[in-house]
Design an enzyme around this catalytic site. Structure first.
Site, PDB file in Angstrom:
ATOM      1  N   ASP A  35      -0.433  -1.501   2.604  1.00  0.00           N
ATOM      2  CA  ASP A  35      -1.663  -1.681   1.825  1.00  0.00           C
ATOM      3  C   ASP A  35      -2.267  -3.086   1.989  1.00  0.00           C
ATOM      4  O   ASP A  35      -2.490  -3.791   0.986  1.00  0.00           O
ATOM      5  CB  ASP A  35      -1.375  -1.453   0.324  1.00  0.00           C
ATOM      6  N   GLU A 209      -8.043   7.512  -2.286  1.00  0.00           N
ATOM      7  CA  GLU A 209      -7.519   6.326  -2.963  1.00  0.00           C
ATOM      8  C   GLU A 209      -7.877   5.094  -2.149  1.00  0.00           C
ATOM      9  O   GLU A 209      -8.712   5.161  -1.244  1.00  0.00           O
ATOM     10  CB  GLU A 209      -6.007   6.459  -3.176  1.00  0.00           C
TER      11      GLU A 209
END
Ligand code: FUB
Length: 447
Positions: A35, A209
């Protein structure tokens, strides 16, 4: 004077934890990272990733994401990365459950002399340790020390915070909870200034997301991972307003070829080039909750749409000829050349390149000889039987730089070979198997 220098040096060593890490993909090879939120602060790129670890009995949930803290990494050239160490831990956030191991995807932004780090985790006392909310920690420097706020941001439930500050100074917070959400932030960067809205105009089918918004030439690009089929791919939507409505504009990276279920992106411009940061499961191909961050160049079409990024192992940046050049992080290769771990039990040790067919080749681009007169190549290799490799420029029949004989034997050995011609300042190197079989190369280097 001498004393001051000594203490400054010591302080630098302690606070900087200046571990030099390798270039190419994955960017970080001594721990799992995911991420990546990349930011340009001053003349360096900082990456705020998640820090995947393996769950152990009593620590995290087996078979699921397990994260207890955050590191920050920085680089001035996208080649040499410094690990600044742990900047926030689940045990030092006043409101967080200290045993939830759910410090998921963070982001960080600079405003009015301070660095604001946004991170999702579960709060103390939350039911079954579930239900994410988002908190903020503040620092004077991009690498901390970060001081977490006493409470999370009110009115926000979800994961994957992303912050954007528009040219007029208005800040926005984006996050995910199955769908994507946005709200304005107050000047203090700690409270919402508007009710959250769902960004519904985008494809609603299946999970979305990891929102990450950036602006270019007056267009707001909202990028996000979306499960269009079985696993996530990276998509983007555009608008003329940071709160939307956003119109779906395309796919910027396809699903991972290795099958890594998640992906998660950030996009920055650094020294006139755009870059996509994302993750894959390079160091843990059998368990995709232990991920590794990557970076590749990103390009726009004339109409402002984004060209799809094809993931590479070579990544970005220039490799110095005098360093260990890990050719297994190649730019291109013959289909018969194989890449595998040096030791599957110790994956952080990296990979090797295996040549079995005469004429098979691998290319490694952008090696910096910096005008210096290199005389020798070093090759770390072993081979099933005696083998000979050639190092050429550009392609498998390009100018010959060196010929290296590799002796028979399973032990890894470094051998030295004279260069037969001079390389240019920046060279694309090609290694070709001239004779023999089962030749393995760990790295090459020039002296
Ligand atoms: O790292 C945990 C979660 O996986 C992130 O929050 C998502 O974006 C996905 O990458």
């Amino acid at each position: 004077m001498k004393k001051i220098k000594f203490w400054l040096l010591l302080l630098g060593c302690v606070s900087g934890m200046a571990t030099q890490l390798s270039a190419q993909n994955p960017l970080i090879r001594d721990q799992f990272t995911a991420d990546p939120s990349a930011r340009v602060f001053g003349d360096r790129v900082y990456i705020y990733p998640s820090h995947d670890i393996k769950a152990t009995p009593g620590h995290g949930r087996p078979g699921w994401f397990c994260m207890e803290d955050y590191h920050v990494f920085s680089s001035a050239n996208l080649t040499d990365w410094t690990d600044h160490g742990v900047i926030i831990s689940q045990t030092t956030v006043p409101w967080a459950d200290p045993a939830s191991y759910s410090m998921w995807a963070p982001d960080c932004i600079f405003r009015n002399g301070k660095y604001y780090m946004y991170f999702p985790t579960t709060a103390k006392g939350s039911e079954n340790g579930r239900g994410f909310t988002i908190g903020v920690a503040i620092a004077d420097k991009p690498y901390g020390p970060f001081t977490p706020q006493q409470e999370p941001i009110k009115g926000v439930h979800g994961i994957d915070p992303n912050v954007f500050i528009d040219k007029d100074g208005q800040a926005y917070l984006y996050w995910a909870q199955g769908n994507l959400y946005a709200a304005k932030l107050k000047e203090n960067m700690l409270e919402l200034a508007s009710e959250p809205v769902i960004l519904t105009e985008m494809p609603v089918k299946a999970l979305k997301e990891g929102p990450y918004l950036f602006e270019r030439k007056g267009v707001y690009y909202l990028t996000y991972p979306h499960v269009a089929d079985k696993i996530e791919r990276l998509e983007y939507a555009i608008s003329n307003n940071p709160m939307g409505p956003f119109k779906f504009a395309g796919v910027l990276m396809d699903e991972s070829a290795s099958g890594c279920w998640t992906n998660h992106q950030s996009i920055i411009q650094f020294k006139n080039q755009w870059y996509l940061f994302y993750h894959n499961d390079d160091l843990s191909p059998n368990f995709d909750k232990n991920r590794s961050i990557r970076c590749d160049s990103l390009f726009f079409n004339h109409d402002g749409t984004i060209k799809k990024v094809i993931p590479t192992l070579r990544g970005v940046g220039i490799t110095k000829a005098s360093e260990k050049i890990q050719v297994d992080r190649y730019s291109d290769k013959d289909s018969t050349v194989q890449i595998s771990f040096l030791d599957t039990a110790k994956r952080f040790d990296g990979w090797k390149t295996t040549f079995n067919n005469t004429g098979s080749w691998i290319r490694y681009n952008r090696v910096d000889f910096n005008g210096k007169k290199f005389k020798e190549i070093q090759v770390m290799a072993n081979a099933e039987g005696p083998a000979t490799i050639e190092v050429r420029l550009g392609n498998a029949t390009g100018q010959l730089l060196a010929t290296a004989n590799i002796g028979k034997g399973s032990n890894w050995q470094v051998s030295q070979h004279r260069l037969t011609s001079l390389p240019p300042k920046i060279a694309d190197l090609v290694i070709v198997l001239k004779s023999g079989t089962g030749a393995n190369i760990d790295w090459i280097s020039f002296k």
